[in-house]
Write a protein that holds these residues in place. Structure first.
Motif, short mmCIF file in Angstrom:
data_model
loop_
_atom_site.label_atom_id
_atom_site.label_comp_id
_atom_site.label_asym_id
_atom_site.label_seq_id
_atom_site.Cartn_x
_atom_site.Cartn_y
_atom_site.Cartn_z
N ALA A 1 10.35 -1.75 13.07
CA ALA A 1 9.56 -1.21 11.75
C ALA A 1 10.58 -2.05 10.42
CB ALA A 1 9.34 0.02 11.65
N VAL A 2 11.88 -1.64 10.80
CA VAL A 2 12.69 -1.99 9.80
C VAL A 2 12.64 -3.56 9.59
CG1 VAL A 2 15.16 -2.17 9.15
CG2 VAL A 2 14.31 -0.06 10.26
N MET A 3 12.82 -4.45 10.82
CA MET A 3 12.64 -5.80 10.70
C MET A 3 11.35 -6.05 10.28
SD MET A 3 15.29 -6.96 11.96
CE MET A 3 14.94 -8.69 12.07
N ASP A 4 10.23 -5.43 10.22
CA ASP A 4 8.98 -5.97 9.83
C ASP A 4 8.77 -5.28 8.27
OD1 ASP A 4 8.15 -7.22 11.90
OD2 ASP A 4 7.18 -5.55 12.66
N GLY A 5 9.75 -4.53 7.74
CA GLY A 5 9.57 -3.87 6.45
C GLY A 5 8.40 -2.86 6.36
N ARG A 6 8.27 -2.36 7.72
CA ARG A 6 7.05 -1.22 7.66
C ARG A 6 7.78 0.14 8.00
NH1 ARG A 6 3.12 -3.72 5.67
NH2 ARG A 6 2.04 -5.12 6.89
N MET A 7 8.68 0.63 7.81
CA MET A 7 9.71 1.94 8.06
C MET A 7 8.70 2.64 7.42
SD MET A 7 11.90 2.84 10.09
CE MET A 7 11.80 4.66 10.40
N TRP A 8 8.20 2.69 6.21
CA TRP A 8 7.33 3.58 5.35
C TRP A 8 6.47 3.93 6.17
CZ3 TRP A 8 8.37 6.75 0.78
CH2 TRP A 8 7.03 7.28 0.43
N GLU A 9 5.41 2.94 6.48
CA GLU A 9 4.29 3.12 7.16
C GLU A 9 4.49 3.72 8.31
OE1 GLU A 9 5.09 0.41 5.49
OE2 GLU A 9 3.24 -0.48 4.70
N TYR A 10 5.37 3.44 9.13
CA TYR A 10 5.83 4.05 10.48
C TYR A 10 6.17 5.54 10.40
CZ TYR A 10 7.27 4.29 15.43
OH TYR A 10 7.52 4.57 16.76
N VAL A 11 7.10 5.77 9.62
CA VAL A 11 7.40 7.00 9.64
C VAL A 11 6.38 7.89 8.99
CG1 VAL A 11 8.24 7.25 7.21
CG2 VAL A 11 9.41 8.77 9.15
N MET A 12 5.45 7.52 8.21
CA MET A 12 4.18 8.40 7.83
C MET A 12 3.29 8.53 8.93
SD MET A 12 4.69 9.33 4.59
CE MET A 12 6.02 8.91 3.47
N GLN A 13 3.09 7.50 9.81
CA GLN A 13 2.35 7.45 10.86
C GLN A 13 2.81 8.60 11.85
OE1 GLN A 13 2.04 3.96 13.04
NE2 GLN A 13 1.49 4.97 15.01
N LYS A 14 4.11 8.61 12.20
CA LYS A 14 4.82 9.64 13.03
C LYS A 14 4.42 11.01 12.58
CE LYS A 14 6.38 8.46 16.44
NZ LYS A 14 5.98 8.33 17.82
N THR B 1 15.98 -0.42 0.30
CA THR B 1 14.82 -1.02 0.36
C THR B 1 14.80 -2.44 -0.02
OG1 THR B 1 13.48 1.26 0.57
CG2 THR B 1 12.24 -0.71 0.34
N PRO B 2 14.28 -3.53 0.40
CA PRO B 2 13.93 -4.63 -0.04
C PRO B 2 13.36 -4.93 -1.08
CG PRO B 2 13.98 -5.08 2.52
CD PRO B 2 13.90 -3.45 2.09
N ALA B 3 13.75 -5.86 -2.23
CA ALA B 3 13.05 -6.00 -3.54
C ALA B 3 11.75 -6.58 -3.04
CB ALA B 3 13.76 -6.62 -4.45
N PHE B 4 11.63 -7.58 -2.26
CA PHE B 4 10.43 -8.38 -1.58
C PHE B 4 10.31 -8.37 -0.23
CE2 PHE B 4 12.55 -10.19 -5.50
CZ PHE B 4 11.43 -10.05 -6.39
N LYS B 5 9.19 -8.41 0.36
CA LYS B 5 9.10 -8.36 1.71
C LYS B 5 7.85 -9.54 1.90
CE LYS B 5 9.88 -3.61 2.58
NZ LYS B 5 9.54 -2.14 3.00
N GLU B 6 7.92 -9.84 3.22
CA GLU B 6 7.05 -10.84 3.69
C GLU B 6 5.66 -10.29 3.81
OE1 GLU B 6 8.40 -12.95 7.12
OE2 GLU B 6 10.37 -13.85 5.82
N VAL C 1 3.55 -10.68 -8.59
CA VAL C 1 5.04 -10.17 -8.30
C VAL C 1 4.77 -9.23 -7.10
CG1 VAL C 1 7.06 -9.04 -8.87
CG2 VAL C 1 6.13 -10.81 -10.55
N PHE C 2 5.38 -9.37 -6.20
CA PHE C 2 5.68 -8.31 -5.16
C PHE C 2 5.84 -6.88 -5.83
CE2 PHE C 2 7.46 -5.52 -1.78
CZ PHE C 2 6.83 -5.64 -0.85
N PRO C 3 4.99 -5.91 -5.48
CA PRO C 3 3.93 -5.71 -4.55
C PRO C 3 2.48 -5.89 -5.07
CG PRO C 3 4.64 -3.51 -4.81
CD PRO C 3 5.36 -4.40 -5.88
N ALA C 4 2.48 -6.44 -6.25
CA ALA C 4 1.25 -6.21 -6.99
C ALA C 4 0.07 -7.27 -6.35
CB ALA C 4 1.40 -6.90 -8.58
N ALA C 5 0.56 -8.45 -5.92
CA ALA C 5 -0.38 -9.33 -5.17
C ALA C 5 -0.15 -8.96 -3.58
CB ALA C 5 -0.16 -10.63 -5.36
#
Length: 512
Positions: free
Chosen positions: A316-329, A355-360, A442-446
């Motif tokens: 989740a950290v590698m994917d930039g999804r830690m927020w989503e993961y901890v909320m799911q859990k 938290t990275p300023a930009f994510k893929e 600009v991330f995350p607007a788009a």
């Protein structure tokens, strides 16, 4: 000590901790190994991928004495990776005291060549009166000073045990004092009773107060061995955590799952594909095996679940999804949701620091708590503090965000720009607030996806605050709002202030 951080998301981080017996990748679950009775061999733990284990130096001292000094702790327990040693703090918590002095125990841990030794501390536990907890913190700090006089420079990573429990000011005081002593790895003590009481919000505040004091140094969390607490602890920045839960639960016929634990007697199926669960049917595991063998097999399964949970957090950290993961859990238990709801408060602003300023990948926005995720906060802050007002006009047009991003590439934007030349044009989003066309790519607007649900304006105070700040900062003379159902609640709340807010949603703009 060398601790290298490689990837981050929220306060979670994937790092590398160097020890005399090898590198440990963090976050890491550290299985407890009994120095005398080893039901599951440390060699099995090593094959599973555990790079570090923890054992009890006090029990080793009492049982082996000089033999442990001659052989070393790695030979005693049969593990050639990194070994962490608890100096008897657990026994102090359970029985009140141990028959050894801090300096004597420190010398013993040094003699047995512990990689990550812990000074003899005085755990505060949970529910202790403030003055008593304060005294325990004082004793722990004195013990740590004595320990450092013995420790020397052997390459071992000495741990600073942070005490205070639910007395958060004591946690901060303890952490700062240990930092000043020079400890490079910290450990947050007394969480076991907090977690057993399902006081996850208290645990979150304990970690947050530590992070306020010492934001960068690696931190170990004592006694965190439940699959539900691991994502919360990692998201808040804990790098290591130990527990004997895998064996303790197995002895009680408790079978771990990613959502918690269940009793073997309540299972109809084995909802897992680890080597243990792939080898048995539920009835075989429950009834056919001798008690001792069943305990071992369930304990091995529990270890697989714990390791899988840590690895899922790393991914989740590698994917930039830690927020989503901890909320799911967190949705697996109401008390966990209590804890993550705190993420919107000031004391948890540190989650944005790494938290990275930009994510893929686009961020996913589900409900009101997501307005507080660092990416959304950062974007709202940027817009609220930037002057966008164009020189040609004093008009702002706010338009509902559509499916096509960025907004300046849409037909609606082009028609608005043609009809109102020079006007400042922006869309709006309940989570991100105002999105001026100039920064709509600009991330995350788009790069966000939100559910199309009916939302109540009172649940999104961050939206109201950011929109008000944007209007105040730019001082538009005329504001045209194309109001969807969410925005209509805002205009009604503001009662269409004369000269500032005008709702054109039933007029010409609605037909564009």
């Amino acid at each position: 000590m060398v601790f290298e951080v490689r990837y981050t998301d929220l306060a979670a981080r994937i790092g590398r901790l160097e020890t005399p017996h090898g590198t440990v990748e963090t976050p890491a679950f550290v299985p407890v190994v009994h120095p005398v009775r080893q039901t599951i061999s440390p060699s099995f733990l090593k094959k599973m991928g555990f790079q570090i284990v923890i054992t009890n130096a006090y029990i080793t001292f009492r049982h082996y004495g000089d033999e442990a000094r001659r052989r070393g702790i790695h030979d005693i327990i049969g593990f050639d990776g990194a070994v962490m040693t608890d100096s008897g703090g657990y026994q102090v918590l359970e029985y009140g005291s141990v028959e050894v002095e801090p300096a004597e125990m420190a010398q013993f841990e040094k003699d047995i060549k512990s990689d990550v030794p812990i000074p003899l501390d005085k755990p505060t536990g949970y529910g202790l009166p403030y003055e008593k907890a304060k005294e325990y913190v004082r004793i722990t700090l004195e013990n740590c000073k004595e320990t450092l006089q013995v420790a020397g420079d052997t390459g071992a990573v000495w741990v600073g045990p942070v005490q205070g429990a639910e007395h958060y000011d004591l946690v901060e005081h303890s952490a700062r004092a240990l930092d000043q002593m020079g400890f490079q790895l910290m450990a947050l003590g007394s969480p076991v009773e907090v977690m057993e009481a399902y006081e996850f919000a208290t645990l979150a505040r304990m970690i947050a107060r530590y992070k306020k004091a010492i934001p960068a140094k690696p931190i170990h969390l004592f006694g965190a061995g439940h699959p539900l607490t691991i994502p919360l602890a990692i998201a808040l920045g804990c790098d290591m955590f130990d527990s004997a839960s895998y064996m303790l639960y197995a002895k009680d016929d408790r079978y771990m799952t990613p959502q918690g634990t269940v009793r073997l007697a309540d299972l109809t199926y084995l909802p897992c594909q680890c080597p243990v669960c792939s080898s048995y049917k539920v009835d075989e595991l429950r009834r056919s095996l001798p008690k001792d063998q069943k305990t071992i097999e369930v304990a091995k399964h529990n270890l697989h679940v714990l390791k899988a949970e840590v690895d899922a957090c790393k991914q989740a950290v590698m994917d930039g999804r830690m927020w989503e993961y901890v909320m799911q859990k967190a949705r697996a238990h109401p008390r966990l949701m209590e804890a993550v709801q705190l993420f919107g408060g000031e004391e948890f602003r540190f989650l944005a620091d790494n938290t990275p300023a930009f994510k893929e990948k686009a961020i996913l926005l589900f409900d009101a708590i997501d307005q507080h995720r660092p990416e959304a906060r950062r974007f709202r802050q940027m817009v609220a503090t930037t002057t966008f007002r164009p020189k040609k006009t004093d008009m702002l047009i706010l338009f509902p965000e559509g499916e096509v991003r960025p907004f300046y590439a849409t037909r609606a934007f082009k028609e608005l720009a043609k009809k109102f030349p020079g006007a400042q044009i922006a869309t709006y989003n309940p989570f991100l607030g105002v999105i001026p066309a100039e920064v709509s790519d600009v991330f995350p607007a788009a790069h966000n996806l939100a559910g199309r649900l009916d939302r109540k304006i009172e649940d999104y105070p961050a939206f109201v605050e950011s929109l008000d700040a944007f209007l105040e900062n730019n001082s538009f003379e005329q504001v045209i709002i194309v109001a969807d159902g969410f925005m209509k609640q805002y205009t009604e709340k503001k009662k269409l202030k004369a000269g500032r807010v005008e709702d054109y949603s039933d007029h010409v703009i609605d037909r564009l």
